[in-house]
Design an enzyme around this catalytic site. Sequence first.
Site, short mmCIF file in Angstrom:
data_model
loop_
_atom_site.label_atom_id
_atom_site.label_comp_id
_atom_site.label_asym_id
_atom_site.label_seq_id
_atom_site.Cartn_x
_atom_site.Cartn_y
_atom_site.Cartn_z
N LYS A 1 -3.25 -7.19 -3.50
CA LYS A 1 -3.52 -5.99 -1.91
C LYS A 1 -4.97 -6.26 -2.11
O LYS A 1 -5.26 -6.55 -3.13
CB LYS A 1 -2.96 -4.33 -2.17
CG LYS A 1 -1.38 -4.51 -1.60
CD LYS A 1 -0.70 -2.72 -1.56
CE LYS A 1 0.39 -2.91 -1.79
NZ LYS A 1 0.86 -1.33 -0.75
N TYR B 1 4.31 -3.21 8.72
CA TYR B 1 4.27 -1.59 8.09
C TYR B 1 4.85 -1.10 9.10
O TYR B 1 4.24 0.01 9.29
CB TYR B 1 3.16 -1.01 7.23
CG TYR B 1 2.48 -1.13 6.30
CD1 TYR B 1 4.15 -1.43 4.51
CD2 TYR B 1 1.60 -1.78 5.50
CE1 TYR B 1 3.38 -1.83 3.31
CE2 TYR B 1 1.21 -2.25 4.30
CZ TYR B 1 2.65 -2.24 3.30
OH TYR B 1 2.37 -2.64 1.96
N PHE C 1 0.10 8.80 6.04
CA PHE C 1 -0.94 7.44 6.11
C PHE C 1 -0.97 6.34 7.02
O PHE C 1 -2.03 5.43 6.13
CB PHE C 1 -1.02 7.61 4.33
CG PHE C 1 0.97 7.13 3.89
CD1 PHE C 1 0.74 5.80 4.09
CD2 PHE C 1 2.09 8.28 3.56
CE1 PHE C 1 2.86 5.36 4.07
CE2 PHE C 1 2.79 8.18 3.56
CZ PHE C 1 3.55 6.34 3.48
N ARG D 1 9.85 -5.41 -8.12
CA ARG D 1 10.33 -3.54 -8.52
C ARG D 1 10.04 -2.85 -9.46
O ARG D 1 9.39 -2.02 -9.58
CB ARG D 1 11.45 -2.86 -7.36
CG ARG D 1 11.68 -3.53 -6.38
CD ARG D 1 12.41 -2.18 -5.14
NE ARG D 1 11.98 -1.19 -5.15
CZ ARG D 1 10.51 -0.64 -3.63
NH1 ARG D 1 10.43 -1.96 -3.10
NH2 ARG D 1 10.85 0.30 -3.40
N THR E 1 5.55 3.98 -6.95
CA THR E 1 4.45 3.25 -6.04
C THR E 1 3.42 4.07 -6.23
O THR E 1 2.04 4.46 -5.99
CB THR E 1 4.97 3.58 -4.48
OG1 THR E 1 6.05 3.28 -4.36
CG2 THR E 1 4.25 4.36 -3.38
N ARG F 1 1.79 -1.96 -11.74
CA ARG F 1 1.21 -0.74 -11.07
C ARG F 1 -0.17 0.29 -12.18
O ARG F 1 -1.22 0.98 -11.67
CB ARG F 1 1.76 -0.07 -10.39
CG ARG F 1 2.53 -0.53 -8.58
CD ARG F 1 2.55 -0.03 -7.96
NE ARG F 1 2.70 -0.46 -6.47
CZ ARG F 1 4.19 -0.68 -5.97
NH1 ARG F 1 5.14 -0.20 -6.37
NH2 ARG F 1 3.82 -0.83 -4.64
N ASN G 1 -2.50 0.28 -4.49
CA ASN G 1 -1.45 -0.02 -5.84
C ASN G 1 -1.09 -1.25 -6.07
O ASN G 1 -0.42 -1.83 -6.94
CB ASN G 1 0.01 1.52 -5.66
CG ASN G 1 0.23 1.46 -3.95
OD1 ASN G 1 -0.34 0.09 -3.28
ND2 ASN G 1 1.42 1.47 -4.31
N HIS H 1 2.84 -5.35 -3.70
CA HIS H 1 3.91 -4.50 -2.46
C HIS H 1 5.06 -5.23 -2.86
O HIS H 1 5.37 -6.96 -3.09
CB HIS H 1 3.53 -4.75 -1.03
CG HIS H 1 4.66 -4.71 0.02
ND1 HIS H 1 4.99 -3.50 1.05
CD2 HIS H 1 5.97 -5.31 -0.10
CE1 HIS H 1 6.61 -4.00 0.90
NE2 HIS H 1 6.53 -5.26 0.90
N GLU I 1 10.59 -10.18 5.59
CA GLU I 1 9.26 -10.26 5.50
C GLU I 1 8.23 -11.61 4.90
O GLU I 1 7.91 -11.54 5.24
CB GLU I 1 8.87 -9.03 3.59
CG GLU I 1 8.88 -7.56 4.53
CD GLU I 1 8.53 -7.12 3.02
OE1 GLU I 1 8.90 -5.13 3.37
OE2 GLU I 1 9.19 -7.03 2.25
P1 CMP Z 1 4.19 -0.51 -0.50
O1 CMP Z 1 5.22 -0.48 -1.33
O2 CMP Z 1 3.10 -1.69 0.10
O3 CMP Z 1 4.95 0.20 1.06
C1 CMP Z 1 4.65 1.06 1.98
C2 CMP Z 1 3.08 1.94 1.29
O4 CMP Z 1 2.87 2.58 1.62
C3 CMP Z 1 2.92 1.64 0.48
O5 CMP Z 1 3.47 1.29 -0.86
C4 CMP Z 1 1.89 2.80 -0.84
O6 CMP Z 1 0.94 1.76 -0.72
C5 CMP Z 1 1.27 3.24 1.01
N1 CMP Z 1 1.92 5.02 0.65
C6 CMP Z 1 2.54 5.46 0.20
N2 CMP Z 1 2.51 6.44 0.04
C7 CMP Z 1 1.09 7.28 0.19
C8 CMP Z 1 0.27 8.23 0.34
N3 CMP Z 1 1.04 9.46 -0.10
N4 CMP Z 1 -0.78 8.17 0.96
C9 CMP Z 1 -1.67 6.81 0.74
N5 CMP Z 1 -0.51 5.33 0.80
C10 CMP Z 1 0.71 5.53 0.65
#
Ligand code: CMP
Length: 140
Positions: free
Chosen positions: A11, A51, A59, A87, A93, A104, A114, A117, A128
């Site tokens: 990212k 997404y 968010f 994972r 996450t 992470r 983070n 993905h 994807e």
């Molecule tokens: P990802 O695995 O890319 O899938 C969905 C993304 O949403 C996740 O990683 C986070 O980066 C983002 N995400 C999830 N929860 C939150 C949150 N509370 N605030 C901001 N971003 C979020």
Amino acid sequence: MAVERTFSILKPDATERNLTGAINAMIEKAGLRIVAQKRVRITKEQAEQFYSVHKARPFFGELVEFMISAPVVVQVLEGEGAIAKYRDVMGATDPSKAADGTIRKTHAKSIGENSVHGSDSPENAAIEISQFFSGNEIVG
Ligand code: CMP
């Protein structure tokens, strides 16, 4: 265990801090093979589509803006049990909840920024991967 492919994104927070190589080293050390990779700037439409499952979440707007804020590196990773393995390598996450040694825990800045993905199921991995790669770009 079957050989699988999963989809990965490094990212904007990772590319901005020049962490592509450091994260790729963690991926390869875990036994995953990077069989396709490109650095791209994704469009707002691509981010919204990618997404779309999170469209109703508070968010969502922030997530889309973040994903288009700088280049990302999209990848296809291959290996035995690649989806679950990646994972594990990524960690939770929320980086404050991620295990030591995970991408992470080591690199992510926050739950939003983070660093990586990874697909959560074989079905989503196929969807994807096809959003960013054509078959002849993936060389196993
Ligand atoms: P990802 O695995 O890319 O899938 C969905 C993304 O949403 C996740 O990683 C986070 O980066 C983002 N995400 C999830 N929860 C939150 C949150 N509370 N605030 C901001 N971003 C979020």
